[in-house]
Design an enzyme around this catalytic site. Structure first.
Site, PDB file in Angstrom:
ATOM      1  N   SER A 113       0.845  -1.196   0.000  1.00 42.04           N
ATOM      2  CA  SER A 113       0.000   0.000   0.000  1.00 42.04           C
ATOM      3  C   SER A 113       0.877   1.242   0.000  1.00 42.04           C
ATOM      4  CB  SER A 113      -0.892   0.012   1.250  1.00 42.04           C
ATOM      5  OG  SER A 113      -1.549   1.252   1.395  1.00 42.04           O
TER       6      SER A 113
ATOM      7  N   TYR B  82      -2.882  -0.379  10.651  1.00 42.69           N
ATOM      8  CA  TYR B  82      -2.896  -0.793   9.241  1.00 42.69           C
ATOM      9  C   TYR B  82      -1.591  -0.426   8.548  1.00 42.69           C
ATOM     10  CZ  TYR B  82      -4.291  -0.887   4.301  1.00 42.69           C
ATOM     11  OH  TYR B  82      -4.362  -1.126   2.958  1.00 42.69           O
TER      12      TYR B  82
END
Length: 677
Positions: free
Chosen positions: A554, A567
């Site tokens: 990501s 996260y």
């Protein structure tokens, strides 16, 4: 559609639907009739015959070749003799009627020259059992009582057509032939009569074998070679499959297929396994798919995986040397180059059969053909002695210039043909898009997802089980991950492309992030990726074929944003795994790369599961506008879709970046703060 053609297609589909009548893509059917010549407006006599490479069970009108019967029969007058009969195949093109349709096959002469309106040429197990029996000619006379003639082995071609035509002309009571070492031919005045005659020959042969055959044609069961219990058998097969696939791919990457049917397991348990397997197959369709003989592991079912592994390596070297000697013995000046010396069929007593091909369908069909060969050997041994055609004749077929020309006409394979992909979290979003792109490029795909039902549905969207399968996989569970890789091994032989995509997201400020939130994200993203990579590396190193490991990380792995500590930290863990594993696995030819997407809202299971609403609240925009919001903060002002990530994944594994590993590719439409430094 012409009525004659319609009847021919219906007959072909009925005959081809039953494997007792013929093998996949084996045999051909024809019909003679009249149609309108568009040039003269008058009638013209035509032959419609199944074209080269088609399958009777699925035959449609475009799969037929249409030839003018007068021109085809006139070829008899210019036939230069058996030594030059291959030249007649090119002459068929000058007999074609109109444009389109399939290329005429080598068996066209058989259909055109026989004076019957409808002709079938088939490869039934029962018929080939008679055709490969040592006393096949005598058996043919005894079984069929003069209604079926014996034709000694002759390579398919114009002369064989002349031979069969002479039999039909010489005896009006004969309804067909047994072709030595090959199959059967039958004919009739109507389509129904030809089909009935074909079925009568097949069923009469089968009934004779059943009534007169020895009860144990393969001999007694050999102690220790019996089939293992199913669970143990399939576990051992899954453990062996990557090694076997790697050996079978020494010359060229192959996809595998595993078969543990009762027919196979019984053959592997009997005392005649080794001598019969050494004789090889006989019908040309069989050995073109299976090679002249299989590789047989000469160890009992009780042998350990380690013992079988060591022996397989030795046997593979011996097999390659023997195949090279076979090629060197029979090659002539204009023989095509050797196409590889690896086995197409590997037999492991107690475990089953591994078959190989350039793609899954080819591998599966090769296995089906060897099952046909086992049935043929059983039938021949039951009533006589199995006596296939000579190896010199097998070589003439296998390395036939006409067969080579057919292979050269095949379209260039897609970039990922022969490769096997496993994608986690692939029932939706980015994972699903990557799986679809890989399948479109020719890969076999394993859709791994927490939800087995959704995984199966996603796989079905890509095609049948030759293209994709769906499996349940909880990436936080080592046993579950191993089971997914075992499923890939049993379905396709192993894995080459593994995508760590499974994930979830929780967006909370530091104060609200619980220990459970932290553990869950790190279990799925960090630990899950580790477990998948570990299983992938084990399979890939066993195959010794290299491989690609991709991480869908990501932008957050390098970008510091608010309310996202758990996260983003887990994604940073994934990103560093890419670097660490690239350094460790490079010596095995395994490349490890990553992709850093951002703002992939549409189609995303993560965003649909609450992440979208949470991030929309952080940024103060409506959830339905979140994708466009992300787009406007990028340099390119473009929304990122799952397909864009899939494009990057293909770019990394598609064959152009062969010397790239340890790379992270941003797919975020340009986020300056996330530039890699």
């Amino acid at each position: 559609m012409n009525e004659t053609v319609a009847a021919l297609l219906a007959r072909s589909n009925r005959l081809g639907a039953d494997p007792r009548n013929t093998n996949y893509a084996g045999g051909n059917t024809s019909a003679k009739g009249t149609d309108v010549d568009p040039v003269t407006g008058g009638p013209v006599e035509l032959l419609w015959v199944k074209g080269s490479g088609g399958d009777l069970g699925t035959l449609t009108e475009p799969g037929l070749a249409a030839l003018r019967l007068d021109r085809l029969r006139s070829l008899v007058g210019v036939y230069p003799g058996v030594e030059r009969e291959d030249e007649m195949v090119a002459a068929f093109d000058y007999c074609l009627h109109g444009r389109g349709g399939a290329a005429p096959s080598i068996d066209t002469a058989m259909h055109g020259l026989v004076d019957a309106a409808h002709v079938d040429h088939l490869h039934p197990d029962s018929g080939i059992a008679i055709a490969t029996a040592a006393d096949g000619e005598k058996l043919t006379a005894e079984i069929f009582g003069g209604k079926v003639a014996w034709v000694p082995w002759r390579r398919p071609g114009f002369q064989l057509g002349l031979d069969i035509a002479a039999i039909k002309d010489g005896d009006p009571d004969v309804i067909g032939t047994v072709l030595g070492g090959h199959g059967i031919t039958a004919w009739g005045a109507t389509s129904d009569e030809a089909e009935a005659n074909s079925r009568w020959i097949i069923e009469t042969a089968a009934a004779y074998i059943a009534e007169h055959g020895k009860p144990e044609p393969f001999g007694a069961v050999v102690e220790g070679f019996e089939a293992l219990p199913e669970t143990e058998r399939r576990a051992k097969a899954a453990a062996l499959a990557p090694l076997v696939r790697g050996l079978a791919s020494t010359d060229k990457p192959q996809v595998g297929h595993y078969t543990d049917s009762d027919v196979v397991l019984e053959f592997l348990s009997r005392e005649k396994l080794a001598p019969l397997a050494a004789l090889g197959t006989s019908c040309p369709d069989h050995f073109l798919r299976t090679k002249v003989r299989p590789l047989v592991v000469d160890l009992p079912a009780t042998a350990t995986v380690e013992e079988i592994t060591a022996r397989l390596t030795e046997l593979h070297a011996e097999y390659r040397a023997a195949y090279q000697a076979y090629y060197d013995t029979y090659k002539v000046e204009d023989s095509p180059a050797i196409r590889g010396a690896d086995p197409a069929i590997v037999l492991v007593p107690g475990v089953g059969m591994f078959s190989f091909g350039a793609n899954k369908q080819t591998a599966r069909v090769a296995g089906e053909f060897y099952v046909n060969a086992i049935n043929v050997m059983r039938g021949a041994e039951a009533i006589s002695t199995y006596a296939p055609i000579d190896e010199s004749e097998k070589f003439r077929i296998e390395y036939w210039l006409l067969e080579e020309a057919k292979l050269q006409r095949a379209p260039k394979p897609k970039a990922l043909v022969g490769r096997i992909a496993l994608v986690t979290g692939a029932a939706s979003g980015i994972g699903k898009a990557i799986a679809a792109r890989f399948a479109a490029e020719g890969a076999c795909v394993v859709i791994a997802d927490l939800d087995a039902s959704k995984a199966a549905d996603a796989a079905a969207e890509l095609g049948n089980a030759d293209v994709a399968i769906g499996v349940a996989a909880d990436v936080t569970d080592a046993a579950g991950v191993r089971a997914a890789f075992d499923a890939a091994a049993l379905a396709f032989g192993g894995v080459d492309l593994v995508v760590n995509n499974a994930g979830l997201s929780i967006s909370k400020p530091l104060a609200d992030t619980t220990e459970a939130d932290w553990d869950l994200l790190h279990d799925v993203l960090a630990k899950g990726s580790f477990l998948v990579a570990q299983a992938a590396a084990k399979t890939m190193t066993a195959q010794n074929m290299g491989g690609d490991l991709l991480y869908i990380s990501s932008k957050n792995s390098v970008f510091a944003g608010p309310n996202n500590v758990a996260y983003s930290a887990a994604k940073a863990d994934q990103a560093h795994q890419v670097r660490l594993l690239a350094a460790e696995l490079g010596e095995h030819g395994i490349r490890v790369n990553g992709i850093n997407p951002d703002g992939v809202v549409r189609g995303s299971g993560i965003f649909a599961g609450g992440w979208g609403a949470s991030r929309a609240a952080v940024y103060g925009v409506p959830e339905e506008e979140l994708g466009q919001f992300y787009a406007q903060r990028t340099l390119l002002k473009r929304e990122v879709l799952p397909e864009h990530v899939a494009n990057a994944a293909f770019a990394l594994v598609g064959g152009e970046l062969t010397h790239t590993t340890g790379l992270h590719v941003p797919v975020d439409a340009g986020v300056a703060a996330a530039f890699l430094r």
